[in-house]
Design an enzyme around this catalytic site. Structure first.
Site, PDB file in Angstrom:
ATOM      1  N   THR A 177      36.689 -30.234  -5.737  1.00 59.57           N
ATOM      2  CA  THR A 177      38.125 -30.173  -5.453  1.00 59.57           C
ATOM      3  C   THR A 177      38.826 -29.300  -6.485  1.00 59.57           C
ATOM      4  O   THR A 177      38.377 -29.202  -7.617  1.00 59.57           O
ATOM      5  CB  THR A 177      38.678 -31.607  -5.560  1.00 59.57           C
ATOM      6  OG1 THR A 177      37.993 -32.403  -4.620  1.00 59.57           O
ATOM      7  CG2 THR A 177      40.167 -31.671  -5.331  1.00 59.57           C
ATOM      8  N   GLY A 207      39.213 -38.694   0.905  1.00 57.52           N
ATOM      9  CA  GLY A 207      39.061 -39.115  -0.488  1.00 57.52           C
ATOM     10  C   GLY A 207      40.425 -39.300  -1.124  1.00 57.52           C
ATOM     11  O   GLY A 207      41.413 -39.634  -0.450  1.00 57.52           O
ATOM     12  N   ASP A 208      40.486 -39.075  -2.414  1.00 54.01           N
ATOM     13  CA  ASP A 208      41.738 -39.264  -3.159  1.00 54.01           C
ATOM     14  C   ASP A 208      42.688 -38.081  -3.045  1.00 54.01           C
ATOM     15  O   ASP A 208      43.893 -38.225  -3.248  1.00 54.01           O
ATOM     16  CB  ASP A 208      41.423 -39.511  -4.639  1.00 54.01           C
ATOM     17  CG  ASP A 208      40.622 -38.362  -5.256  1.00 54.01           C
ATOM     18  OD1 ASP A 208      39.777 -37.769  -4.537  1.00 54.01           O
ATOM     19  OD2 ASP A 208      40.843 -38.056  -6.430  1.00 54.01           O
ATOM     20  N   THR A 228      39.647 -35.247  -9.799  1.00 51.45           N
ATOM     21  CA  THR A 228      38.522 -34.779  -8.987  1.00 51.45           C
ATOM     22  C   THR A 228      37.354 -35.720  -9.270  1.00 51.45           C
ATOM     23  O   THR A 228      37.345 -36.403 -10.286  1.00 51.45           O
ATOM     24  CB  THR A 228      38.103 -33.328  -9.338  1.00 51.45           C
ATOM     25  OG1 THR A 228      37.795 -33.265 -10.727  1.00 51.45           O
ATOM     26  CG2 THR A 228      39.179 -32.337  -9.011  1.00 51.45           C
TER      27      THR A 228
END
Ligand code: ASP
Length: 323
Positions: A177, A207-208, A228
Site C-alpha cells: 500500500t 483492508g484498513d 500499511t
C-alpha cells in the site's frame, strides 16, 4: 528535521518516494495539502513496478485487480473512500470525489464504479502481464488456472491455502500500500492512502486502507497517521486514529506511534506470526514526521519544501511481540 518547522512537508511509505516531489511542487506553489497528497498518490498508482497499488497491482483470487483508497481532509474532518473498485486506475481521485460531492464517506464495488463512470473517470486495464504472471505462479503453480466458472468450494480451498501462505507472501514484498500525509503552509493536514490490497485476496475483501480511523486518519489540530501491513490488525485496533488520539492527549509524536504499535500486541491473531506485519507513518500538527514498524528493516520517506529530494529514514522498530 527541525522541530516545529512551519514549512510544507510530506511524509509517506517508502514506495511513495516516486510521488513526493510532485506533492512538494504543489506545496511550494502555495497549493493545498489535499492537492499535494492526491498528486503524490496518483504517481504511485501509475507506477507499474509497484505491485501493491493501482495499475500493476496483484489481483484478487480470481485474477481481477480490485483497488481501495481513502482520503481525509484534517481541517474539515471530511473523508472519502472507495473499496473493491475494478477498472479505474486512480481510486484516490474517486475517493476525493466521494468526499467532495456526496453526503457519504464510502462507496464500494459496482456502486463505486457507477459513481466513477458518472463523474467521467476513464476506465483502463489494470492487470499488467507481470502481475498476471505472478498471480498464475502463486495461485495456480504450473497447473491449470480455475476460472470463475469453477465450483466455489474449489475456490475456497485454494483460498485457504493462500491464506496459510500469507506471511510467506508478505515476505516476498508483493504487497505494498502507499500512503502520503501532507501539511501545507496554512497548517492544513491531509492524508491519502491507496492500495490493491492483500494480493490474491478474496473478492470483496477490504483492508484498513479505505477505512477511516483504521488505515487513515487526519486532524489538522493534532496530526495524522496512516498504516500499511496486515490491514485487519489496523482495523481491529483503529491504529491510525489511535496515533492521532495519543497526540491529542499530549504525547510526543514518537511516543504516540510507539503506543499505537504496542496496542497491537493485545490482538490475538494467528496470521501475524511473523514480524513485518504493521507499519505506521505519522505527522504531528507542526509538521514533524516519524514512522514505526514491526520490522527492523522498514523505512519511510519525507520531503519538505526546502529539500530538493525526498529523504529516507529508518522507522522506529516496535516488534509485535515483547522482546
Ligand atoms: N494494508 C493493506 C491491506 O490490508 C495491505 C498493505 O499495506 O500492503 O489491504
Amino acid at each position: 528535521m527541525a522541530r516545529g518547522a512551519q514549512v510544507g512537508v510530506v511524509v509517506g511509505s517508502y514506495n511513495a518516494r516516486v510521488g513526493l516531489p510532485a506533492a512538494i511542487e504543489i506545496l511550494r506553489a502555495g497549493g493545498s495539502a489535499l492537492d499535494a497528497v492526491v498528486a503524490a498518490v496518483k504517481l504511485v498508482e501509475d507506477d507499474l513496478t509497484d505491485h501493491g497499488v493501482g495499475t500493476g497491482g496483484i489481483p484478487n483470487l480470481l485474477g481481477q485487480v480490485e483497488l481501495d483508497a481513502s482520503i481525509m481532509d484534517g481541517t474539515a474532518l471530511a473523508a472519502g473512500a472507495v473499496g473493491a473498485v475494478k477498472h479505474y486506475p486512480h481510486p484516490i481521485e474517486i475517493a476525493r470525489k466521494v468526499m467532495e460531492v456526496t453526503p457519504h464517506v464510502m462507496l464500494v464495488g459496482e456502486g463505486a464504479e457507477l459513481f466513477a463512470r458518472y463523474h467521467g473517470f476513464e476506465p483502463a486495464n489494470l492487470l499488467t502481464e507481470e502481475a498476471e504472471r505472478e498471480w498464475r505462479r502463486c495461485i495456480h503453480g504450473d497447473g491449470e488456472a480455475p476460472g470463475e466458472g469453477n465450483a466455489w468450494e474449489d475456490q475456497y480451498n485454494l483460498y485457504m491455502r493462500v491464506v496459510k501462505d500469507w506471511t510467506k507472501l508478505l515476505h516476498k514484498e508483493i504487497f505494498g500500500t502507499t500512503n502520503v500525509i501532507a501539511r501545507d503552509r496554512e497548517g492544513n493536514i491531509a492524508c491519502a492512502v491507496s492500495t490493491s490490497g492483500w494480493g490474491f485476496k478474496w473478492p470483496g475483501r477490504l483492508g484498513d486502507s479505505p477505512i477511516i480511523g483504521a488505515g487513515n486518519y487526519a486532524d489538522s489540530r493534532f496530526g495524522a497517521a496512516a498504516c500499511t501491513g496486515r490491514g485487519e490488525m489496523a482495523i481491529r485496533a483503529a491504529s491510525a486514529h489511535s496515533v492521532v488520539m495519543y497526540l491529542r492527549q499530549g504525547m510526543p509524536l514518537e511516543e504516540a506511534l510507539r503506543t499505537a504499535m504496542v496496542d497491537l500486541r493485545a490482538l490475538v491473531d494467528p496470521f501475524a506470526e511473523r514480524d513485518n506485519v504493521m507499519n505506521i507513518v505519522a505527522m504531528d500538527r507542526e509538521g514533524n514526521v516519524a514512522a514505526a514498524s514491526t520490522s527492523a528493516a522498514a523505512r519511510f520517506v519525507f520531503q519538505t519544501t526546502e529539500m530538493d529530494d525526498p529523504e529516507e529514514r529508518p522507522r522506529i522498530h516496535v516488534p509485535l511481540r515483547e522482546e
